[in-house]
Design an enzyme around this catalytic site. Sequence first.
Site, PDB file in Angstrom:
ATOM      1  CD  GLU A   1      -2.819  -0.747   2.504  1.00 41.71           C
ATOM      2  OE1 GLU A   1      -4.103  -1.554   2.291  1.00 41.71           O
ATOM      3  OE2 GLU A   1      -2.545  -0.274   3.629  1.00 41.71           O
TER       4      GLU A   1
ATOM      5  CD  GLU B   1      -3.661  -5.650   4.420  1.00 38.89           C
ATOM      6  OE1 GLU B   1      -4.533  -4.748   4.770  1.00 38.89           O
ATOM      7  OE2 GLU B   1      -2.479  -5.274   4.377  1.00 38.89           O
TER       8      GLU B   1
END
Length: 516
Positions: free
Chosen positions: A196, A410
């Site tokens: 991320e 995720e």
Amino acid sequence: MAVAAATRIAVVVVVLALAVLAPAARGLRRDDFPPGFLFGAATSAYQIEGAYLDDNKGLNNWDVFTHTQAGRISDGRNGDVADDHYHRYTEDVDILHNLGVNSYRFSISWARILPRGRLGGVNSAGIAFYNRLINALLQKGIQPFVTLNHFDIPHELETRYGGWLGAAIREEFEYYSDVCFNAFGDRVRFWTTFNEPNLSTRHQYILGEFPPNHCSPPFGNCSSGDSRREPYAAAHNILLSHAAAVHNYKTNYQAKQGGSIGIVIAVKWYEPLTNSTEDVRAARRALAFEVDWFLDPIFFGDYPREMREILSSNLPKFTPEEKKLLQNNKVDFIGINHYTAIYAKDCIYSPCTLDTYEGNALVYAIGRRNGKIIGKPTALHGYFVVPEAMEKVVMYVNDRYRNTTIYITENGYSQHSDTSMEDLINDVERVNYMHDYLKYLSSAIRKGANVGGYFAWSIVDNFEWVYGYTVKFGLYQVDFDTQERIPRMSAKWYRDFLTSSSLTDGLQVRSRRADS
């Protein structure tokens, strides 16, 4: 203490009974997913390992931040101990095995491997720990899915180079990644360079919430920073660090080790606030600043048009050599961390308060339209339950990036830590969340999306960055005083889904009292 323990046991017994008796109307099978599909759970080093000074580990940026600016963490706590995974990894591997997963996504602590960066030498104790973890996973038939960088960097690199703002950190990351490929690559089939970076750079350099806490108005009043320029300078260095690591892996390791390498991007879905052309374009522009920002350079050699037009000189430029490095070293897969969706309002032709991290895209993100919320709120601010967004996200990435394999690295549901123990354990909302998001993921696969796996966030409750321990994502409840791991209803549901060929469903029932 005995009474509390007995209560927990009683709750668990009721939870398991509820899960067994849950209705199975809408139906979801593991067989809905392709052969060889990875089903797993995910964590990160700082969030679970603890042992922050053990065995010659160096300090990282989050160690220093949480100790010197504890007031920025919701509960003032830190990851010094966290889940004590460093000492309890065998217990956690057993939990994963009992859950029935075939892969486990975790990150390596850069400061545990290279306490002072490349100039300070390799920490053999750090290498030994990850060797033990990897070997324990493989002995249980669980594939390691390894992230090289998940928000934490050695503190010395922050002070020496200014962290990701300094171009010299690129060489540091290339060296660190090479150490990891050499030490672990004979047993690791899945590598990701960064987790991320599109989210971390915005929290570091736009909003100033993550270390080094840089920002400028209207996003915040930090002691230093430039929210219009610094996030893009940092991202530029991350992208070139990524490209150098991928080039090294593909040139020197991939053929003999047989692994693959990718990057993980946070993807929030943006729906237009209205049907106006302006809001439709705003939603598309928000995605460009969210997803295309990192993936376009990797696949096409440059930043997306929308960013170049709006940011102008604040957006760095790639040299011809850098473009070649990016395009000649494409990823083998894309990791997507997806949780939620939100509405996008245009701010080019309409007045807005540009203080959310979408502000640089001239977009205002809002959770309500005509007084109606986009989905049920979760414990994280601005995160809503919008399962259909999973399919939209996957199809967007699949179509734009040429059917490259996607892993959902995720996906998970957060609860407030002050929720009653009964409701924390009987986590019906998390079960329904996972079921519904998986249903839309299977729909995307049926429509042709190339998806290779799904990882639940997270296997255990952990340190959730600036939220500290005030929110819980785990399939297992953790008592941080005793380190006891307690299976939630969602753990039982996930295990049943993974180990049964029959239909499973979300739980359209409410939690019951443990003593009823």
